[in-house]
Motif scaffolding. Structure first.
Motif, PDB file in Angstrom:
ATOM      1  N   VAL A  88       1.087  -1.080  -0.115  1.00 24.46           N
ATOM      2  CA  VAL A  88       0.103   0.026  -0.033  1.00 24.46           C
ATOM      3  C   VAL A  88       0.938   1.351   0.127  1.00 24.46           C
ATOM      4  CG1 VAL A  88      -1.660   1.342   1.044  1.00 24.46           C
ATOM      5  CG2 VAL A  88      -1.706  -1.177   1.363  1.00 24.46           C
ATOM      6  N   ILE A  89       0.844   2.014  -0.786  1.00 27.09           N
ATOM      7  CA  ILE A  89       1.320   3.322  -1.031  1.00 27.09           C
ATOM      8  C   ILE A  89       0.763   4.584  -1.522  1.00 27.09           C
ATOM      9  CG2 ILE A  89       2.201   2.724  -3.316  1.00 27.09           C
ATOM     10  CD1 ILE A  89       5.124   4.170  -2.503  1.00 27.09           C
ATOM     11  N   GLY A  90       1.064   5.667  -1.137  1.00 29.67           N
ATOM     12  CA  GLY A  90       0.386   6.782  -1.657  1.00 29.67           C
ATOM     13  C   GLY A  90       0.989   8.248  -1.043  1.00 29.67           C
ATOM     14  N   PHE A  91       0.300   9.141  -1.224  1.00 30.91           N
ATOM     15  CA  PHE A  91       0.525  10.486  -0.791  1.00 30.91           C
ATOM     16  C   PHE A  91      -0.733  11.301  -0.912  1.00 30.91           C
ATOM     17  CE2 PHE A  91       1.011  11.470  -5.213  1.00 30.91           C
ATOM     18  CZ  PHE A  91       0.911  12.726  -5.342  1.00 30.91           C
ATOM     19  N   GLY A  92      -0.491  12.501  -0.039  1.00 28.25           N
ATOM     20  CA  GLY A  92      -1.681  13.622  -0.036  1.00 28.25           C
ATOM     21  C   GLY A  92      -1.074  14.593  -0.081  1.00 28.25           C
ATOM     22  N   CYS A  93      -1.530  15.797  -0.324  1.00 29.74           N
ATOM     23  CA  CYS A  93      -1.202  17.106  -0.232  1.00 29.74           C
ATOM     24  C   CYS A  93      -2.033  18.052   0.111  1.00 29.74           C
ATOM     25  CB  CYS A  93      -0.499  17.573  -1.668  1.00 29.74           C
ATOM     26  SG  CYS A  93       1.013  16.469  -2.009  1.00 29.74           S
ATOM     27  N   SER A  94      -1.732  19.162   0.951  1.00 26.02           N
ATOM     28  CA  SER A  94      -2.613  20.129   1.204  1.00 26.02           C
ATOM     29  C   SER A  94      -2.023  21.310   0.326  1.00 26.02           C
ATOM     30  CB  SER A  94      -2.529  20.303   2.799  1.00 26.02           C
ATOM     31  OG  SER A  94      -3.269  21.641   3.023  1.00 26.02           O
ATOM     32  N   ARG A  95      -2.954  22.012  -0.088  1.00 20.86           N
ATOM     33  CA  ARG A  95      -2.607  23.279  -0.851  1.00 20.86           C
ATOM     34  C   ARG A  95      -2.433  24.561   0.192  1.00 20.86           C
ATOM     35  NH1 ARG A  95      -6.517  20.186  -4.079  1.00 20.86           N
ATOM     36  NH2 ARG A  95      -5.380  19.200  -5.780  1.00 20.86           N
ATOM     37  N   ASP A  96      -3.189  24.360   1.247  1.00 18.63           N
ATOM     38  CA  ASP A  96      -2.760  25.630   1.877  1.00 18.63           C
ATOM     39  C   ASP A  96      -1.957  25.335   2.856  1.00 18.63           C
ATOM     40  OD1 ASP A  96      -4.290  23.739   3.829  1.00 18.63           O
ATOM     41  OD2 ASP A  96      -6.206  25.284   3.943  1.00 18.63           O
ATOM     42  N   GLY A  97      -1.134  24.494   2.991  1.00 17.65           N
ATOM     43  CA  GLY A  97      -0.229  24.179   3.978  1.00 17.65           C
ATOM     44  C   GLY A  97      -0.538  23.580   5.201  1.00 17.65           C
ATOM     45  N   ASP A  98      -1.548  22.819   5.368  1.00 13.44           N
ATOM     46  CA  ASP A  98      -1.804  22.296   6.612  1.00 13.44           C
ATOM     47  C   ASP A  98      -1.967  20.880   6.449  1.00 13.44           C
ATOM     48  OD1 ASP A  98      -3.182  21.603   8.943  1.00 13.44           O
ATOM     49  OD2 ASP A  98      -5.130  22.787   8.652  1.00 13.44           O
ATOM     50  N   ARG A  99      -1.058  20.023   6.851  1.00 17.19           N
ATOM     51  CA  ARG A  99      -0.863  18.678   6.637  1.00 17.19           C
ATOM     52  C   ARG A  99      -1.980  18.191   7.587  1.00 17.19           C
ATOM     53  NH1 ARG A  99       4.635  20.163   6.788  1.00 17.19           N
ATOM     54  NH2 ARG A  99       5.581  19.763   4.517  1.00 17.19           N
ATOM     55  N   ALA A 100      -2.208  18.742   8.417  1.00 18.62           N
ATOM     56  CA  ALA A 100      -3.255  17.948   9.315  1.00 18.62           C
ATOM     57  C   ALA A 100      -4.531  17.620   8.653  1.00 18.62           C
ATOM     58  CB  ALA A 100      -3.690  19.037  10.541  1.00 18.62           C
TER      59      ALA A 100
END
Length: 182
Positions: free
Chosen positions: A157-169
């Motif tokens: 299982v692999i992946g990633f997520g990104c926050s465009r407003d800088g909030d990794r939470a």
């Protein structure tokens, strides 16, 4: 994100993550066909509201893939999760999260890489990226499961997520909503 994005990681994942046992056969691109499916038909599930999802499944002769792409309806963040399972005579080799992410997602420019908070038994890392020209605060993750008797793994299982407003939470919250199959 769309199903054509999924094709971008499929062949590098095969090329870099699978150890072929024995002398039999080669993996050919035609063996796996990308198919968008109803998200309720795959093992990966996202609970709760607030996301638009796209799912796909590829059932090749050597590796089966399920992909869940979740985009927050407010446009602030997204998450991509890939669940790959090997079939007869193939296993995944263990690789570092950074090496695997940058091989699979070659368009992901990674900087400021450091360990993440961990979530649901996943190895995580935090990094900054310019994903599709948008500066983003990202979280990458992976997990190997189903140990093979000859070494290696049957599931990755692999992946990633990104926050465009800088909030990794927000990315960590989305990751908590994923129900991973056992």
């Amino acid at each position: 994100m769309n199903s054509s994005y999924h094709r971008g990681w499929q062949l590098p994942l095969i090329a870099f993550s699978i150890l072929v046992l024995g002398t039999g056969g080669a993996i050919r691109p035609a063996e796996a066909v990308d198919d968008e499916v109803e998200c309720s038909s795959i093992r990966l599930q996202l609970t709760g509201d607030g996301y638009d999802t796209i799912c796909s499944a590829d059932n090749g002769a050597n590796v089966s893939y399920e992909t869940l792409e979740a985009n927050a309806t407010d446009g602030t963040h997204f998450l991509v999760v890939n669940d790959a399972r090997t079939n007869f005579r193939y296993i995944f080799e263990s690789r570092s999260l950074r090496q695997t992410l940058t091989d699979i997602y070659s368009e992901l420019s990674v900087s400021n890489w450091h360990n993440g908070k961990g979530e649901q038994g996943l190895t995580t890392a935090e990094f900054d990226a310019d994903f599709k020209t948008v500066p983003s605060a990202c979280v990458g993750f992976q997990k190997y499961t189903t140990r093979d008797q000859w070494g290696g793994w049957r599931r990755h299982v692999i992946g990633f997520g990104c926050s465009r407003d800088g909030d990794r939470a927000k990315v960590y919250d989305a990751l908590k909503r994923i129900k991973f199959p056992q």
